[in-house]
Design a protein around this motif. Structure first.
Motif, PDB file in Angstrom:
ATOM      1  N   ARG A 169      -4.446   8.951  34.951  1.00 39.00           N
ATOM      2  CA  ARG A 169      -4.470   7.709  34.182  1.00 39.00           C
ATOM      3  C   ARG A 169      -3.041   7.223  33.940  1.00 39.00           C
ATOM      4  N   LEU A 170      -2.881   5.913  33.941  1.00 36.49           N
ATOM      5  CA  LEU A 170      -1.577   5.294  33.693  1.00 36.49           C
ATOM      6  C   LEU A 170      -1.746   4.176  32.670  1.00 36.49           C
ATOM      7  N   ASP A 171      -0.915   4.206  31.629  1.00 35.59           N
ATOM      8  CA  ASP A 171      -0.896   3.140  30.629  1.00 35.59           C
ATOM      9  C   ASP A 171       0.504   2.534  30.599  1.00 35.59           C
ATOM     10  N   VAL A 172       0.570   1.235  30.559  1.00 36.23           N
ATOM     11  CA  VAL A 172       1.846   0.528  30.420  1.00 36.23           C
ATOM     12  C   VAL A 172       1.693  -0.450  29.262  1.00 36.23           C
ATOM     13  N   GLY A 173       2.603  -0.372  28.305  1.00 34.64           N
ATOM     14  CA  GLY A 173       2.384  -1.230  27.141  1.00 34.64           C
ATOM     15  C   GLY A 173       3.611  -1.500  26.309  1.00 34.64           C
ATOM     16  N   LEU A 174       3.352  -2.147  25.194  1.00 28.30           N
ATOM     17  CA  LEU A 174       4.383  -2.494  24.229  1.00 28.30           C
ATOM     18  C   LEU A 174       4.014  -1.873  22.885  1.00 28.30           C
ATOM     19  N   ALA A 175       5.045  -1.526  22.145  1.00 30.04           N
ATOM     20  CA  ALA A 175       4.839  -0.926  20.831  1.00 30.04           C
ATOM     21  C   ALA A 175       5.626  -1.704  19.790  1.00 30.04           C
ATOM     22  N   ARG A 176       4.991  -1.890  18.663  1.00 27.31           N
ATOM     23  CA  ARG A 176       5.664  -2.466  17.518  1.00 27.31           C
ATOM     24  C   ARG A 176       6.118  -1.298  16.655  1.00 27.31           C
TER      25      ARG A 176
ATOM     26  N   HIS B 296      11.993  -3.586  12.082  1.00 29.95           N
ATOM     27  CA  HIS B 296      10.999  -3.711  13.149  1.00 29.95           C
ATOM     28  C   HIS B 296      11.676  -3.905  14.499  1.00 29.95           C
ATOM     29  N   ALA B 297      11.046  -3.370  15.510  1.00 26.61           N
ATOM     30  CA  ALA B 297      11.534  -3.549  16.875  1.00 26.61           C
ATOM     31  C   ALA B 297      10.341  -3.478  17.819  1.00 26.61           C
ATOM     32  N   THR B 298      10.481  -4.130  18.962  1.00 29.55           N
ATOM     33  CA  THR B 298       9.453  -4.057  19.998  1.00 29.55           C
ATOM     34  C   THR B 298       9.979  -3.176  21.118  1.00 29.55           C
ATOM     35  N   ARG B 299       9.189  -2.172  21.456  1.00 27.70           N
ATOM     36  CA  ARG B 299       9.611  -1.211  22.482  1.00 27.70           C
ATOM     37  C   ARG B 299       8.582  -1.222  23.608  1.00 27.70           C
ATOM     38  N   SER B 300       9.006  -0.866  24.783  1.00 26.10           N
ATOM     39  CA  SER B 300       8.083  -0.722  25.904  1.00 26.10           C
ATOM     40  C   SER B 300       7.912   0.761  26.221  1.00 26.10           C
ATOM     41  N   PHE B 301       6.791   1.082  26.819  1.00 21.83           N
ATOM     42  CA  PHE B 301       6.547   2.492  27.142  1.00 21.83           C
ATOM     43  C   PHE B 301       5.597   2.617  28.331  1.00 21.83           C
TER      44      PHE B 301
END
Lengths: 224, 173
Positions: A151-158, A169-174
């Motif tokens: 499985r592969l997930d690509v997303g953004l995190a607050r 606050h910051a927006t991160r990718s993972f």
């Protein structure tokens, strides 16, 4: 006499219908038959198409590559206790079972933890990590139990980073890579997941809490 | 003049709670520069409160040649038992100057001592924790520390989580 003619007409009509079916089918695919009245066959039923899963999540941030540096930096800055403690929280998956081999969907999650404490033990450094991700999973178990499905997930995190009671606050990718095990029936059961999460580097000159690491997740699923 | 001003306001600051209560017998003074904008500090030169790695994390930034001073009300009593040593008293600070600097005890002219810290002026570096030991203190005599001063030379320095720990010889760094 009229009865014989009617029966003969029905036989002729049946033969004609059979001949048309044979012409449409590939050669040899349909055996010739003279049967007049067979029970109509029902099409095979559609399997589940949507899977929902709820999981309790634990992320071992000690296995993030920046964990050691965080502890060193936090202690160097004057925090009295600093540890790469595991993030914990909940996640919700929704996948469309896109046959034959790929499930596609989305995942939302929430993880939190305190990472450091000051001279006053109530003075904490904490992280809340709220995510949304697109997800794809190889669907090759085909009903067999305990077959790992990559499985592969690509997303953004607050990311909400709290220091001395104030949020930043910051927006991160993972990216999250791992496998799922489905323990249950075609319609319900339990899902086990093991994955590793890599996140982008924070733009911080100082003790940045590690948010990646090894994910362990378990929870129920249902399929519709 | 500055020293006299510090001595004059010391009892007032102590009474208003600007000096934090120790968490044990060792921590006698602490300032993380979060409660207010350099409250309790008298400054000379360019001294400011700045944010560091987080909007809620603040430090004191001293420009080259600047000086900051705050009053203390620390008393190290004479030893009650013979085993107490003249060691085990120190200043802790986190700074982006490469080393801890130097510490001296300077008489304030009124029977007390000023803890005078001169920050390192060799280079700057990522924040690190440093410890500065007091000179040996005669355990048979009571010592009273009335002020703490921070001074920079040729480099700017940021200082945070400043502490004075007086263990009376129980602990040492």
């Amino acid at each position: 006499m009229r009865t014989s003619l009617a029966a003969a007409a029905l036989v002729v009509a049946a033969l004609a219908a059979t001949a048309i079916a044979d012409e449409l089918a590939p050669p040899g695919a349909t055996a010739p038959t003279l049967a007049v009245a067979e029970a109509p066959t029902t099409p095979p039923g559609r399997g589940p198409r949507l899977q929902l899963a709820l999981s309790g999540d634990l992320r071992i941030t000690r296995l993030d590559g920046t964990a050691g540096r965080f502890v060193d930096d936090a202690m160097a800055y004057g925090w009295r206790i600093a540890q790469a403690r595991p993030l914990y929280g909940l996640g919700v998956d929704a996948h469309y079972l896109w046959t034959p081999v790929v499930d596609v969907g989305a995942r939302v999650g929430y993880l939190t933890q305190d990472y450091a404490a000051g001279t006053d033990p109530e003075d904490r450094m904490g992280i809340a990590w709220t995510t949304v991700a697109a997800s794809a999973r190889l669907h090759w178990a085909k009903g067999r139990p305990f077959i790992p499905e990559p499985r592969l997930d690509v997303g953004l995190a607050r990311q909400t980073w709290t220091v001395h009671g104030q949020d930043d606050h910051a927006t991160r990718s993972f990216v999250r890579v791992g496998v799922d095990w489905r323990l249950g029936t075609r319609t319900a059961g339990a899902m086990l997941s093991i994955a590793y999460t890599l996140s982008d580097r924070p733009a911080v000159e100082g003790p940045a809490p590690p948010v990646g690491g090894l994910d362990l997740a378990i929870g129920p699923y249902v399929r519709y | 003049m500055l020293r006299q001003a510090i001595l004059a306001i010391a009892p007032m600051l102590t009474a208003t709670g600007c000096l934090l209560p120790p968490d044990n017998d060792i921590l006698q003074f602490e300032d993380d520069f979060e409660a207010c904008d350099l409250c309790g500090w008298a400054t000379t030169g360019d001294v400011r409160r700045v944010s560091t790695y987080h909007p809620a994390e603040h430090a004191m930034a001293l420009a080259p040649g600047a000086r900051a001073a705050t009053s203390l009300g620390i008393v190290r009593n004479a030893a009650e038992s013979g085993w107490e040593s003249d060691d085990g008293n120190w200043v802790e600070l986190s700074t982006d100057c490469v080393g801890p600097g130097a510490l001296d005890l300077v008489p304030d002219g009124a029977g007390g001592l000023v803890v005078a810290v001169t920050l390192d002026d060799r280079a700057r570096a990522p924040f690190a924790r440093h410890w500065l030991n007091f000179p040996p203190l005669d355990p048979e005599v009571a010592h009273r520390f009335t002020a703490l001063t921070l001074t920079t030379a040729t480099l700017p320095c940021q200082v945070d989580n400043l502490q004075i720990r007086i263990s009376g010889g129980t602990y040492a760094y």
